[in-house]
Enzyme design. Structure first.
Site, PDB file in Angstrom:
ATOM      1  N   ARG A  41       0.859  -1.184   0.000  1.00 14.85           N
ATOM      2  CA  ARG A  41       0.000   0.000   0.000  1.00 14.85           C
ATOM      3  C   ARG A  41       0.897   1.236   0.000  1.00 14.85           C
ATOM      4  O   ARG A  41       1.663   1.449   0.940  1.00 14.85           O
ATOM      5  CB  ARG A  41      -0.897  -0.006   1.242  1.00 14.85           C
ATOM      6  CG  ARG A  41      -1.706   1.270   1.372  1.00 14.85           C
ATOM      7  CD  ARG A  41      -2.632   1.277   2.587  1.00 14.85           C
ATOM      8  NE  ARG A  41      -3.263   2.590   2.638  1.00 14.85           N
ATOM      9  CZ  ARG A  41      -3.254   3.413   3.681  1.00 14.85           C
ATOM     10  NH1 ARG A  41      -2.682   3.044   4.829  1.00 14.85           N
ATOM     11  NH2 ARG A  41      -3.813   4.593   3.616  1.00 14.85           N
ATOM     12  N   HIS A  49      -2.757  10.974   0.854  1.00 16.78           N
ATOM     13  CA  HIS A  49      -2.176  10.740   2.181  1.00 16.78           C
ATOM     14  C   HIS A  49      -1.519  12.058   2.614  1.00 16.78           C
ATOM     15  O   HIS A  49      -0.323  12.142   2.834  1.00 16.78           O
ATOM     16  CB  HIS A  49      -1.194   9.573   2.140  1.00 16.78           C
ATOM     17  CG  HIS A  49      -0.949   8.924   3.477  1.00 16.78           C
ATOM     18  ND1 HIS A  49      -1.099   7.568   3.699  1.00 16.78           N
ATOM     19  CD2 HIS A  49      -0.567   9.447   4.669  1.00 16.78           C
ATOM     20  CE1 HIS A  49      -0.807   7.288   4.964  1.00 16.78           C
ATOM     21  NE2 HIS A  49      -0.472   8.422   5.579  1.00 16.78           N
ATOM     22  N   GLU A  70      -7.237   8.533   6.479  1.00 16.05           N
ATOM     23  CA  GLU A  70      -7.486   9.194   7.758  1.00 16.05           C
ATOM     24  C   GLU A  70      -7.936  10.645   7.618  1.00 16.05           C
ATOM     25  O   GLU A  70      -7.217  11.570   8.031  1.00 16.05           O
ATOM     26  CB  GLU A  70      -6.232   9.124   8.638  1.00 16.05           C
ATOM     27  CG  GLU A  70      -5.751   7.716   8.921  1.00 16.05           C
ATOM     28  CD  GLU A  70      -4.671   7.652  10.006  1.00 16.05           C
ATOM     29  OE1 GLU A  70      -4.248   8.710  10.485  1.00 16.05           O
ATOM     30  OE2 GLU A  70      -4.266   6.534  10.363  1.00 16.05           O
ATOM     31  N   ASN A 118      -7.285   1.892  10.103  1.00 10.63           N
ATOM     32  CA  ASN A 118      -5.956   2.077  10.694  1.00 10.63           C
ATOM     33  C   ASN A 118      -6.124   2.081  12.199  1.00 10.63           C
ATOM     34  O   ASN A 118      -6.961   2.815  12.729  1.00 10.63           O
ATOM     35  CB  ASN A 118      -5.334   3.415  10.265  1.00 10.63           C
ATOM     36  CG  ASN A 118      -4.966   3.442   8.790  1.00 10.63           C
ATOM     37  OD1 ASN A 118      -5.106   2.439   8.080  1.00 10.63           O
ATOM     38  ND2 ASN A 118      -4.477   4.577   8.337  1.00 10.63           N
ATOM     39  N   TYR A 134      -3.901   1.981  15.997  1.00 12.08           N
ATOM     40  CA  TYR A 134      -2.638   1.974  16.746  1.00 12.08           C
ATOM     41  C   TYR A 134      -2.835   1.796  18.246  1.00 12.08           C
ATOM     42  O   TYR A 134      -2.093   1.073  18.885  1.00 12.08           O
ATOM     43  CB  TYR A 134      -1.856   3.269  16.473  1.00 12.08           C
ATOM     44  CG  TYR A 134      -1.322   3.319  15.062  1.00 12.08           C
ATOM     45  CD1 TYR A 134      -0.095   2.753  14.759  1.00 12.08           C
ATOM     46  CD2 TYR A 134      -2.065   3.891  14.030  1.00 12.08           C
ATOM     47  CE1 TYR A 134       0.400   2.757  13.468  1.00 12.08           C
ATOM     48  CE2 TYR A 134      -1.579   3.903  12.733  1.00 12.08           C
ATOM     49  CZ  TYR A 134      -0.353   3.333  12.448  1.00 12.08           C
ATOM     50  OH  TYR A 134       0.127   3.329  11.171  1.00 12.08           O
ATOM     51  N   GLU A 194      -3.433  -0.068   8.206  1.00 11.82           N
ATOM     52  CA  GLU A 194      -2.229   0.326   8.953  1.00 11.82           C
ATOM     53  C   GLU A 194      -2.335  -0.218  10.365  1.00 11.82           C
ATOM     54  O   GLU A 194      -3.384  -0.126  11.005  1.00 11.82           O
ATOM     55  CB  GLU A 194      -2.076   1.849   9.073  1.00 11.82           C
ATOM     56  CG  GLU A 194      -1.589   2.542   7.833  1.00 11.82           C
ATOM     57  CD  GLU A 194      -1.439   4.051   8.025  1.00 11.82           C
ATOM     58  OE1 GLU A 194      -1.139   4.501   9.160  1.00 11.82           O
ATOM     59  OE2 GLU A 194      -1.641   4.764   7.036  1.00 11.82           O
TER      60      GLU A 194
HETATM   61  C1  FCB Z   1      -1.033   7.210  10.729  1.00 13.77           C
HETATM   62  C2  FCB Z   1      -0.648   7.760   9.382  1.00 13.77           C
HETATM   63  C3  FCB Z   1       0.702   7.268   8.895  1.00 13.77           C
HETATM   64  C4  FCB Z   1       1.710   7.188  10.018  1.00 13.77           C
HETATM   65  C5  FCB Z   1       1.141   6.407  11.168  1.00 13.77           C
HETATM   66  C6  FCB Z   1       2.103   6.222  12.325  1.00 13.77           C
HETATM   67  O1  FCB Z   1      -1.908   8.093  11.340  1.00 13.77           O
HETATM   68  O2  FCB Z   1      -1.608   7.431   8.420  1.00 13.77           O
HETATM   69  O3  FCB Z   1       1.127   8.099   7.855  1.00 13.77           O
HETATM   70  O4  FCB Z   1       2.087   8.458  10.393  1.00 13.77           O
HETATM   71  O5  FCB Z   1      -0.004   7.051  11.652  1.00 13.77           O
END
Ligand code: FCB
Length: 488
Positions: free
Chosen positions: A93, A141, A186, A315, A317, A392
């Site tokens: 990607r 992006h 995002e 995405n 985290y 992500e």
């Molecule tokens: C996301 C972004 C990516 C990167 C990661 C850690 O929010 O899409 O570009 O910065 O975080």
């Protein structure tokens, strides 16, 4: 993102050396973004983007870092694709830099197509296909052409209109070879971090502008989806959202529950509802009524935003815990009248985010894979029939290149292992998850943090551009080879 039939994940007997297996055809990928890796900021006719401007503005990016050179991927893509092939990646990607494709764009006209800029993606896509890696392209992006920001950026609907035209150009030229196109990455970050808190380009701190940006990004998604379907009818269309797994600190406290509702509205439902259902959430409109009357939403816009999706990208985290402001300490105040310039939470009312607890990554983000499981199950319920991809997931850690020439990043392996187990649980619970893209293939320019945070499974020496696969890359290659995880 090759379309595969959803099959149940299999759990092998406990103690089996094969551990968890993913469904046949599960897509194993890695992700990057143009400004974060390409470099070549002024080559082959590329125009400046808002990130070129922002990173040159003193005090905005760590230590004055810019993406001028970054990972020099623009010149090294052949070697980088060879590396991906060695790792066994099934899909890659990447994002297309709009300022390379139509560098002469203005708010009123797309301008001519820049063949040289397009040529880079042409070659990259062919190189990937020759390596047996499916190319999944994100159209946006975060690197908006600066000329569009000069005309109002995402606060101006003309930016959405030009985005639809740019999407048509990419679909015409690359559409026959891409496995999927992701319209936006995002949009929460583009709108609120770009226009409300100002920690991302273009660095504006105008709460009402951020909500106009939310709508014009949603509109841009719809216009792009329509354009792609016109010019490349077989190309699957997706959007990637960074949804929050929001939890009230005290689930029995009505005030905390209401704070969680407001964050869910501003981060999740303000994108999910128009895209999936063609409407804005009534509570978000009410919560933000003192900031804007939403008159930028015109008749017919929501029907444009509401396009069928071939896939939905998530995405993820870390989790989000929120509570009502208790009257002590730092609160998030976003009253829409300028006093809240540094808050992304426009119109949220008073709330606060407690200090994160538990294991943290180098970003200070808590590690909790349950959120990934929960969000995938939620999306499966809210968007039945729409295949899901984790577009992500990954972590920054303080990596050290040791004397043996390796990076022993067990912490990153632990993070990814835990999150893949959460994906597997979601599949077992019925979620139609087709693929997983690790963020990131390479260490890269981490926006406001510059090169100080390393998310790659491949270490990059920024002086020599030497790539060194970390232990996590070798581990991930093994996961891909087995289509699953080693025994728990
Ligand atoms: C996301 C972004 C990516 C990167 C990661 C850690 O929010 O899409 O570009 O910065 O975080």
């Amino acid at each position: 993102m090759t379309a595969v039939e959803a099959r149940p994940a299999q759990t092998e007997p406990a103690g089996s050396p094969a551990g968890l297996r993913f469904p046949p055809g599960f897509v194993w990928g890695a992700a990057t973004a143009a400004y974060q890796i390409e470099g070549a900021h002024d080559e082959d006719g590329r125009a400046p983007s808002i990130w070129d401007t922002f990173s040159r503005t003193p005090g905005k990016v760590f230590d004055g870092h810019t993406g001028d050179v970054a990972d020099d991927h623009y010149h090294r893509y052949v070697d980088d694709v060879a590396l991906m092939r060695r790792l066994g990646l099934g899909s890659y990607r990447f994002s297309v830099a709009w300022p390379r494709i139509t560098p002469g764009v203005t708010p009123d006209s797309l301008g001519p197509v820049n063949r040289a800029g397009l040529g880079f993606y042409d070659r990259l896509v062919d190189e990937l296909l020759a390596a047996g890696i499916t190319p999944a392209a994100t159209l946006y992006h975060w690197d908006l052409p600066q000329a569009l920001e000069d005309g109002g950026g995402w606060t101006d609907r003309r930016t959405a209109e030009r985005f639809g035209e740019y999407a048509a150009v990419v679909a015409q030229h690359l559409g026959d070879r891409l496995s999927t196109v992701i319209t936006l990455n995002e949009p929460w970050c583009s709108a609120y971090l770009g226009y409300a808190s100002g920690v991302h380009a273009p660095g504006r701190t105008e709460p009402a502008a951020a909500l106009a940006a939310v709508h014009h990004l949603n509109l841009a998604h719809g216009l792009a989806a329509l354009a792609v379907r016109e010019h490349a009818p077989d190309l699957p269309v997706a959007i990637t959202l960074n949804l929050a797994w929001v939890r009230p600190e005290d689930p029995d406290d009505p005030a905390d529950l209401d704070a969680a509702r407001r964050v869910d509205g501003l981060q999740n439902r303000v994108f999910l509802d128009p895209v999936l259902h063609g409407r804005y959430p009534a509570d978000v409109l009410a919560d933000t009524a003192h900031v804007t009357d939403w008159s930028f939403v015109r008749d017919g816009d929501l029907a444009v935003v509401h396009q069928p999706l071939d896939a939905l990208g998530l995405n993820y985290y870390s989790p989000t815990v929120v509570r009502a402001w208790d009257g002590v300490g730092v609160r998030v105040e976003a009253d829409g009248h300028g006093s809240s310039a540094s808050s992304p939470w426009v119109g949220s009312g008073d709330l606060e985010f407690p200090e994160p607890v538990g294991p943290l990554t180098a970003m200070g983000w808590p590690v909790d894979a349950d959120g990934l499981h929960q969000l995938l199950v939620r999306l499966h319920t809210e968007a039945p029939g729409v295949p899901l991809h984790v577009t992500e997931n990954g972590a920054a850690y303080p990596d050290v290149l040791t004397a043996d020439g390796a990076v022993h990043d067990d912490d990153r392996i632990g993070y990814v292992d835990g999150h893949l187990r959460a994906v597997h649980r979601a599949i077992t619970d019925g979620a139609d998850v087709r693929g997983y893209y690790l963020w990131s293939l390479l260490d890269n320019f981490e926006w406001g943090y510059g090169f100080s945070k390393r998310f790659g499974i491949v270490h990059v020496d920024y002086d020599t551009q030497t790539r060194t696969p970390k232990d996590s890359a070798l581990w991930y290659a093994e996961v891909i080879r087995r289509n699953g995880l080693p025994g728990a």
